[in-house]
Design a protein around this motif. Structure first.
Motif, PDB file in Angstrom:
ATOM      1  N   GLY A 115       5.152  -2.230  -5.622  1.00 48.16           N
ATOM      2  CA  GLY A 115       4.043  -2.720  -4.826  1.00 48.16           C
ATOM      3  C   GLY A 115       3.513  -4.043  -5.332  1.00 48.16           C
ATOM      4  O   GLY A 115       3.197  -4.948  -4.543  1.00 48.16           O
ATOM      5  N   TRP A 166       3.832   1.610  -1.419  1.00 46.03           N
ATOM      6  CA  TRP A 166       4.304   1.848  -2.790  1.00 46.03           C
ATOM      7  C   TRP A 166       3.175   2.377  -3.668  1.00 46.03           C
ATOM      8  O   TRP A 166       3.397   3.269  -4.514  1.00 46.03           O
ATOM      9  CB  TRP A 166       4.870   0.555  -3.383  1.00 46.03           C
ATOM     10  N   TYR A 167       1.991   1.841  -3.493  1.00 44.88           N
ATOM     11  CA  TYR A 167       0.849   2.323  -4.273  1.00 44.88           C
ATOM     12  C   TYR A 167       0.573   3.799  -3.984  1.00 44.88           C
ATOM     13  O   TYR A 167       0.364   4.596  -4.920  1.00 44.88           O
ATOM     14  CB  TYR A 167      -0.391   1.483  -3.955  1.00 44.88           C
ATOM     15  N   ASN A 168       0.587   4.170  -2.714  1.00 44.83           N
ATOM     16  CA  ASN A 168       0.330   5.565  -2.361  1.00 44.83           C
ATOM     17  C   ASN A 168       1.400   6.492  -2.916  1.00 44.83           C
ATOM     18  O   ASN A 168       1.101   7.606  -3.377  1.00 44.83           O
ATOM     19  CB  ASN A 168       0.255   5.716  -0.838  1.00 44.83           C
ATOM     20  N   PHE A 200       4.437   1.572  -8.561  1.00 41.92           N
ATOM     21  CA  PHE A 200       3.380   0.573  -8.718  1.00 41.92           C
ATOM     22  C   PHE A 200       3.967  -0.832  -8.888  1.00 41.92           C
ATOM     23  O   PHE A 200       3.457  -1.808  -8.332  1.00 41.92           O
ATOM     24  CB  PHE A 200       2.488   0.929  -9.908  1.00 41.92           C
ATOM     25  N   ASN A 234       0.826  -1.207   0.000  1.00 38.78           N
ATOM     26  CA  ASN A 234       0.000   0.000   0.000  1.00 38.78           C
ATOM     27  C   ASN A 234       0.859   1.256   0.000  1.00 38.78           C
ATOM     28  O   ASN A 234       0.484   2.281  -0.589  1.00 38.78           O
ATOM     29  CB  ASN A 234      -0.908   0.003   1.233  1.00 38.78           C
TER      30      ASN A 234
END
Length: 199
Positions: free
Chosen positions: A190, A167-169, A187, A165
């Motif tokens: 993640g 890395w996604y954020n 992305f 999460n």
């Protein structure tokens, strides 16, 4: 008999007249003194006991006394606690063993090692708490840095999910800045934690 009754009536009249004439004087004679205030009875023995109890030192809590013969068992229990990452309990047991046999240098070495492990555990717990607080503030760079510094035994059950999460954020923030290349890298980082797929 009539004369007796007459004398009684006359005596009563005389006394009534005397009271009416000298009533003030009579009242001054019969004024009651104010009653003394009664003080509650005290038990001198109870007071003395309470005084002694208030000044007596508090009794020390009972602690088990260990001797040199107990050291092997204390060390065994300390090792078992250490294997369960219960470093604080391990330190307590080894401290008791150290008191029981101050000349046992093996116990001293084990105690020193257990204290170091406890310090590391406390530092990692503080780091994890800081990471969670930083995450709430949406400072994902700092939160991820703190999470990656946690040793494996200190990682929470949802550790990998937290990292994915994160890395996604970071990727979303990069997109908001217009940095598409950096966003794709975040992305992918993640996704590698979850399935290994690439964007």
């Amino acid at each position: 008999a009539v004369v007796g009754v007459a004398l009684l009536v006359a005596g009563a009249w005389f006394l009534g007249a005397f009271d009416s004439l000298f009533g003030d004087r009579a009242e001054s004679v019969v004024v009651e003194r104010p009653a003394k205030k009664k003080t509650p009875a005290t038990n001198s023995a109870a007071q003395a006991a309470a005084s002694v109890a208030s000044t007596a030192p508090a009794a020390a809590p009972a602690t088990p006394a260990y001797g040199p013969k107990d050291v092997p068992d204390l060390r065994r229990r300390a090792r078992a606690a250490r294997e369960q990452s219960e470093f604080e309990q391990s330190v307590v047991l080894l401290q008791a063993a150290r008191v029981a046999d101050p000349t046992n240098f093996d116990v001293a070495d084990e105690l020193n090692a257990a204290q170091q492990l406890l310090q590391q555990q406390q530092a990692n717990l503080a780091r994890l708490k800081e990471a969670k607080e930083t995450w709430k503030l949406q400072d994902y760079d700092e939160a991820m840095r703190l999470l990656y510094r946690l040793p494996k035994e200190m990682q929470p059950p949802s550790y990998t999910h937290w990292l994915a999460n994160g890395w996604y954020n970071l990727g979303v923030l990069a997109l908001q800045r217009g940095d598409v290349g950096e966003a794709l890298q975040f992305f992918n980082d993640g996704l590698e934690l979850n399935s290994g797929d690439k964007v």
